[in-house]
Design an enzyme around this catalytic site. Structure first.
Site, PDB file in Angstrom:
ATOM      1  N   SER A   6       0.876  -1.178   0.000  1.00  0.00           N
ATOM      2  CA  SER A   6       0.000   0.000   0.000  1.00  0.00           C
ATOM      3  C   SER A   6       0.903   1.214   0.000  1.00  0.00           C
ATOM      4  CB  SER A   6      -0.831  -0.025   1.288  1.00  0.00           C
ATOM      5  OG  SER A   6      -1.381   1.240   1.568  1.00  0.00           O
ATOM      6  N   TYR A  43      -1.742  -1.439  10.653  1.00  0.00           N
ATOM      7  CA  TYR A  43      -1.716  -1.582   9.186  1.00  0.00           C
ATOM      8  C   TYR A  43      -0.394  -1.059   8.621  1.00  0.00           C
ATOM      9  CZ  TYR A  43      -3.680  -1.233   4.397  1.00  0.00           C
ATOM     10  OH  TYR A  43      -3.934  -1.345   3.044  1.00  0.00           O
TER      11      TYR A  43
HETATM   12  P1  NAD Z   1     -11.484  -6.413   0.573  1.00  0.00           P
HETATM   13  O1  NAD Z   1     -12.018  -6.235   1.949  1.00  0.00           O
HETATM   14  O2  NAD Z   1     -12.333  -6.027  -0.598  1.00  0.00           O
HETATM   15  O3  NAD Z   1     -11.064  -7.937   0.348  1.00  0.00           O
HETATM   16  C1  NAD Z   1     -10.222  -8.592   1.273  1.00  0.00           C
HETATM   17  C2  NAD Z   1     -10.427 -10.097   1.125  1.00  0.00           C
HETATM   18  O4  NAD Z   1      -9.582 -10.721   2.089  1.00  0.00           O
HETATM   19  C3  NAD Z   1     -11.866 -10.556   1.406  1.00  0.00           C
HETATM   20  O5  NAD Z   1     -12.317 -11.445   0.413  1.00  0.00           O
HETATM   21  C4  NAD Z   1     -11.734 -11.242   2.758  1.00  0.00           C
HETATM   22  O6  NAD Z   1     -12.686 -12.295   2.953  1.00  0.00           O
HETATM   23  C5  NAD Z   1     -10.317 -11.746   2.717  1.00  0.00           C
HETATM   24  N1  NAD Z   1      -9.808 -11.978   4.067  1.00  0.00           N
HETATM   25  C6  NAD Z   1      -9.861 -11.121   5.118  1.00  0.00           C
HETATM   26  N2  NAD Z   1      -9.388 -11.717   6.211  1.00  0.00           N
HETATM   27  C7  NAD Z   1      -9.015 -12.969   5.837  1.00  0.00           C
HETATM   28  C8  NAD Z   1      -8.470 -14.082   6.547  1.00  0.00           C
HETATM   29  N3  NAD Z   1      -8.249 -14.029   7.861  1.00  0.00           N
HETATM   30  N4  NAD Z   1      -8.185 -15.186   5.857  1.00  0.00           N
HETATM   31  C9  NAD Z   1      -8.449 -15.276   4.526  1.00  0.00           C
HETATM   32  N5  NAD Z   1      -8.995 -14.276   3.819  1.00  0.00           N
HETATM   33  C10 NAD Z   1      -9.266 -13.133   4.480  1.00  0.00           C
HETATM   34  O7  NAD Z   1     -10.067  -5.672   0.563  1.00  0.00           O
HETATM   35  P2  NAD Z   1      -9.251  -4.922  -0.615  1.00  0.00           P
HETATM   36  O8  NAD Z   1      -9.536  -3.481  -0.497  1.00  0.00           O
HETATM   37  O9  NAD Z   1      -9.432  -5.612  -1.908  1.00  0.00           O
HETATM   38  O10 NAD Z   1      -7.756  -5.109  -0.096  1.00  0.00           O
HETATM   39  C11 NAD Z   1      -6.917  -6.140  -0.561  1.00  0.00           C
HETATM   40  C12 NAD Z   1      -5.473  -5.817  -0.207  1.00  0.00           C
HETATM   41  O11 NAD Z   1      -5.085  -4.592  -0.816  1.00  0.00           O
HETATM   42  C13 NAD Z   1      -5.208  -5.651   1.290  1.00  0.00           C
HETATM   43  O12 NAD Z   1      -3.970  -6.225   1.630  1.00  0.00           O
HETATM   44  C14 NAD Z   1      -5.154  -4.153   1.463  1.00  0.00           C
HETATM   45  O13 NAD Z   1      -4.368  -3.784   2.559  1.00  0.00           O
HETATM   46  C15 NAD Z   1      -4.521  -3.744   0.153  1.00  0.00           C
HETATM   47  N6  NAD Z   1      -4.787  -2.353  -0.200  1.00  0.00           N
HETATM   48  C16 NAD Z   1      -6.066  -1.910  -0.332  1.00  0.00           C
HETATM   49  C17 NAD Z   1      -6.287  -0.580  -0.641  1.00  0.00           C
HETATM   50  C18 NAD Z   1      -7.672  -0.029  -0.789  1.00  0.00           C
HETATM   51  O14 NAD Z   1      -7.788   1.193  -0.849  1.00  0.00           O
HETATM   52  N7  NAD Z   1      -8.706  -0.846  -0.889  1.00  0.00           N
HETATM   53  C19 NAD Z   1      -5.213   0.292  -0.812  1.00  0.00           C
HETATM   54  C20 NAD Z   1      -3.923  -0.193  -0.678  1.00  0.00           C
HETATM   55  C21 NAD Z   1      -3.727  -1.531  -0.365  1.00  0.00           C
END
Ligand code: NAD
Length: 250
Positions: A132, A145
């Protein structure tokens, strides 16, 4: 029609049932990979796996001790599963802090550890870590985080150094705010922590530092992940690719 660059590759995408992970599963599959959707959400994982013609691995990746002896057959590992908690340090629940380190740092380590022997044997592998902008920069109220993502950056670089002689690359992808359920859930928490209405959170908290004033789309992140997984990116390793609308240019 353009060539499919990931034919015959086997990919594991953690958190592949939603948001960025789901977009990655779709894109890697479109490029020819067989995709394993690893997620704790059984129904959504099975739905995603069916959609991309892959398979579901229903797993709680925060229960890390169960992963200690894991062995993974994969050419591409996308460490993506993640959660967020927003709270000042003095009020931060210690159990939540540990949960985030387990899911977002310890689990990626264990999956990489489980996948490397097969990758080394085949002389080819791709580790792609969904970091991120918070792997490179801090924001208040996100101690767990930011700490986990900074740790993931270090893990990714060490993997790059060890994997290089074996044809294995390791990189981070560093998005700003992406339009996913994780961000939608954060808006209320951010409003409370900053003492502003929810309607102002995207503009006043999330996009203040970005030069391009919009959320990143999951498909944009998936496109970068798919390129990093390709043969074209064989000389790219130990890198962190920002996709943050210019936030980290400051
Ligand atoms: P999201 O909430 O849409 O999806 C996350 C997925 O992870 C879900 O399907 C959830 O069921 C799964 N998950 C959560 N806990 C879990 C566990 N204990 N075991 C197995 N699966 C698990 O999230 P997202 O926004 O798509 O984020 C995905 C990644 O991208 C993360 O690592 C997040 O930190 C990173 N990220 C997101 C953003 C953003 O703005 N959305 C920005 C930078 C980085």
């Amino acid at each position: 029609m353009s060539e499919r660059r990931l034919d015959d590759r086997r990919a594991i995408v953690t958190g592949g049932a939603s948001g960025i992970g789901l977009a990655c599963a779709r894109e890697l599959a479109a490029q020819g990979a067989h995709v394993v959707v690893a997620d704790r959400d059984e129904e959504a994982a099975r739905r995603a796996a069916e959609e991309v013609g892959g398979e579901a691995w229903v797993v709680d990746l925060s229960a890390t001790e169960a992963l200690d002896d894991l062995s993974l057959e994969a050419d591409i590992v996308v460490n993506n599963a993640g959660i967020q908690r927003v709270s000042p340090i003095e009020e931060f629940d210690p159990a939540d802090f540990r949960l985030i380190q387990d899911l977002m740092l310890v689990a990626p380590f264990l999956l990489i550890r489980a996948a490397l022997p097969g990758m080394y044997a085949r002389g080819w592998g791709r580790i792609i870590n969904l970091s991120s902008v918070h792997g490179l920069r801090a924001s208040p109220f996100k101690s767990a985080y930011v700490a986990a993502k900074h740790g993931l950056e270090g893990l990714s670089k060490v993997t790059a150094l060890e994997g290089g002689p074996h044809g294995v690359t390791s990189n981070c992808v560093n998005p700003g705010y992406v339009r996913t359920p994780l961000v939608e859930k954060q808006i209320g928490d951010q409003a409370r922590a900053h003492g502003i209405p929810e309607s102002e959170v995207v503009e006043k908290v999330m996009l203040t530092e970005a030069a391009v004033k919009r959320l990143v789309e999951p498909s944009e992140v998936a496109s970068l992940v798919s390129w990093l997984a390709s043969d074209d990116a064989g000389m790219v390793t130990g890198a962190s690719y920002t996709m943050d609308g210019g936030w980290s240019a400051r």
